[in-house]
Design an enzyme around this catalytic site. Structure first.
Site, short mmCIF file in Angstrom:
data_model
loop_
_atom_site.label_atom_id
_atom_site.label_comp_id
_atom_site.label_asym_id
_atom_site.label_seq_id
_atom_site.Cartn_x
_atom_site.Cartn_y
_atom_site.Cartn_z
N ARG A 85 0.84 -1.19 0.00
CA ARG A 85 0.00 0.00 0.00
C ARG A 85 0.88 1.25 0.00
O ARG A 85 2.07 1.20 0.32
CB ARG A 85 -0.92 0.01 1.22
CG ARG A 85 -1.80 -1.22 1.36
CD ARG A 85 -2.57 -1.16 2.66
NE ARG A 85 -3.45 -2.31 2.85
CZ ARG A 85 -3.08 -3.46 3.42
NH1 ARG A 85 -1.82 -3.62 3.84
NH2 ARG A 85 -3.94 -4.45 3.57
N HIS A 192 -3.72 3.11 -5.86
CA HIS A 192 -4.02 1.86 -5.17
C HIS A 192 -4.34 0.74 -6.15
O HIS A 192 -4.23 -0.44 -5.81
CB HIS A 192 -5.18 2.06 -4.20
CG HIS A 192 -5.39 0.90 -3.27
ND1 HIS A 192 -4.59 0.66 -2.19
CD2 HIS A 192 -6.32 -0.10 -3.29
CE1 HIS A 192 -5.00 -0.42 -1.55
NE2 HIS A 192 -6.05 -0.91 -2.21
N ARG A 195 -1.74 -1.95 -6.69
CA ARG A 195 -1.81 -3.10 -5.78
C ARG A 195 -2.78 -4.14 -6.33
O ARG A 195 -2.50 -5.35 -6.31
CB ARG A 195 -2.25 -2.62 -4.41
CG ARG A 195 -2.55 -3.70 -3.38
CD ARG A 195 -2.85 -3.05 -2.04
NE ARG A 195 -3.49 -3.96 -1.10
CZ ARG A 195 -2.84 -4.77 -0.28
NH1 ARG A 195 -1.52 -4.81 -0.30
NH2 ARG A 195 -3.50 -5.54 0.57
N HIS A 218 -3.14 -9.87 4.47
CA HIS A 218 -4.50 -10.08 4.96
C HIS A 218 -4.59 -11.39 5.72
O HIS A 218 -3.96 -12.39 5.35
CB HIS A 218 -5.50 -10.12 3.80
CG HIS A 218 -5.86 -8.77 3.26
ND1 HIS A 218 -6.58 -7.86 3.98
CD2 HIS A 218 -5.57 -8.18 2.08
CE1 HIS A 218 -6.75 -6.75 3.27
NE2 HIS A 218 -6.15 -6.92 2.10
N TYR A 227 -9.63 -9.64 -4.57
CA TYR A 227 -8.57 -9.13 -5.41
C TYR A 227 -8.13 -10.11 -6.48
O TYR A 227 -7.48 -9.73 -7.45
CB TYR A 227 -7.34 -8.77 -4.56
CG TYR A 227 -7.45 -7.44 -3.87
CD1 TYR A 227 -7.31 -6.26 -4.58
CD2 TYR A 227 -7.69 -7.36 -2.51
CE1 TYR A 227 -7.40 -5.04 -3.95
CE2 TYR A 227 -7.78 -6.14 -1.87
CZ TYR A 227 -7.64 -4.98 -2.60
OH TYR A 227 -7.72 -3.77 -1.97
#
Length: 348
Positions: A85, A192, A195, A218, A227
């Site tokens: 990030r 972002h 990512r 995560h 994602y």
């Protein structure tokens, strides 16, 4: 209330989170017997559809990186190929970069207070503290950046502003917009989204959900699955692998034809063996008390034929098209054996 917030320009995610917080407060009030019923009962108000974010190709990532100011080139590359990030990248120190092992270690993330002060905080969860490997192809870019743009000292920030101060999201935005425009990338692309792009590329490279979770920091697989998007190239590769599995397993029209020919050859051989065994049994066969002919060789060949049938043929079907159970099939075989004059245990 939600409609007023949306009309005032508040983003849908912020409105949904505000509603979720209010509902949680009301639930606590119900538990404490301060109110009898939670008034937050609007169906669907606690959810919102996440719009599909753009995903760049590798060539487009490098196009943006080559279009931005040289001091931010590595920032773009690491965001895409390590999926860190912005706050995690801004908080990186020199000691977090391992050139020999080609890893980046995330120990903290940058946050900004409302008065503009910057500080480093711990990641959101224990999974946020992690080491992420970067491709060896980025090693020269990492080394060059550390030599020319990073702050001095072991605890010096890897990424700093043009004046040598800490990197701020607001100050970086202008450079990002210019580079995005110069590279011919859609204006909908946010930083972002690099990512997001990195996670999609890692998935295409064969990363599992657990591996994506580790790289992303995560602890929940739900975020990794959100994602993890499948590209058309990856879908084609999966289809090709399935085709290879079909060919190896003898599937398809041609494979089924080969299976039928093999089955026919086996049955012809077994039928010939059965006839030969009948000839041998003519003079040596004995009769039991019920008058049935006993021939161990014939029984063995019959069992082999049934075993081959189970290996090569499709499941037996009844007249109405339903599969015959194993018990019913054994009963049928016993009955057939008695009619043919065979004795002994016949079946699976």
């Amino acid at each position: 209330m939600s409609g007023k917030l949306l009309a005032a320009g508040v983003g849908e995610p912020s409105v949904v989170k505000a509603y979720q917080l209010l509902r949680a407060l009301m639930n606590t009030a119900v538990d404490d017997e301060l109110i009898r019923r939670n008034p937050c009962r609007i169906k669907g108000a606690d959810r919102y559809d996440v719009p599909e974010r753009p995903v760049l190709t590798v060539a487009e990532v490098f196009a943006v990186a080559d279009s931005i100011a040289p001091r931010y080139r590595l920032l773009v590359l690491l965001a895409a190929f390590t999926t860190l990030r912005f706050g995690e990248l801004a908080a990186l120190r020199r000691r977090d970069i391992d050139l020999e092992g080609q890893t980046v270690t995330v120990r903290r993330a940058q946050a900004e207070l409302q008065d503009g002060r910057l500080f480093d905080k711990a990641p959101k969860s224990a999974a946020g503290v992690r080491s992420v490997s970067f491709p060896v192809e980025l090693l020269d870019a990492v080394t060059h950046h550390l030599e020319h743009f990073a702050a001095p000292g072991r605890d010096g920030h890897v990424f700093v502003g043009s004046q040598g101060g800490q990197l701020r999201r607001s100050n970086f935005r202008d450079d990002w917009v210019k580079a995005r425009k110069a590279a011919g990338i859609t204006a909908e692309l946010h930083f972002h989204d690099l990512r997001h792009t990195g996670n999609a590329l890692a998935s295409t490279a064969g990363a599992s959900t657990r591996e994506l979770m580790t790289r992303m920091g995560h602890s929940s697989s739900r975020a990794a699955l959100i994602y993890q998007h499948m590209t058309s190239d990856r879908d084609r590769a999966i289809a090709d692998r399935l085709g290879a599995m079909i060919r190896e397993g003898g599937g398809g029209a041609s494979g089924w034809g080969r299976g039928l020919r093999s089955w026919g050859q086996v049955m012809a051989l077994l039928s010939w063996s059965k006839l030969a065994m009948l000839g041998r049994c003519q003079g040596s066969a004995k009769e039991d008390v019920s008058g049935r002919t006993r021939c161990s060789g014939l029984l063995l060949v019959s069992r082999l034929a049934r075993a081959a049938g189970r290996c090569f043929s499709k499941p037996r079907m009844s007249r109405n098209g339903t599969p015959i159970s194993a018990v019913s099939e054994r009963r049928t075989r016993r009955s057939t054996g008695r009619r043919c004059g065979w004795t002994g245990s016949v079946g699976a």
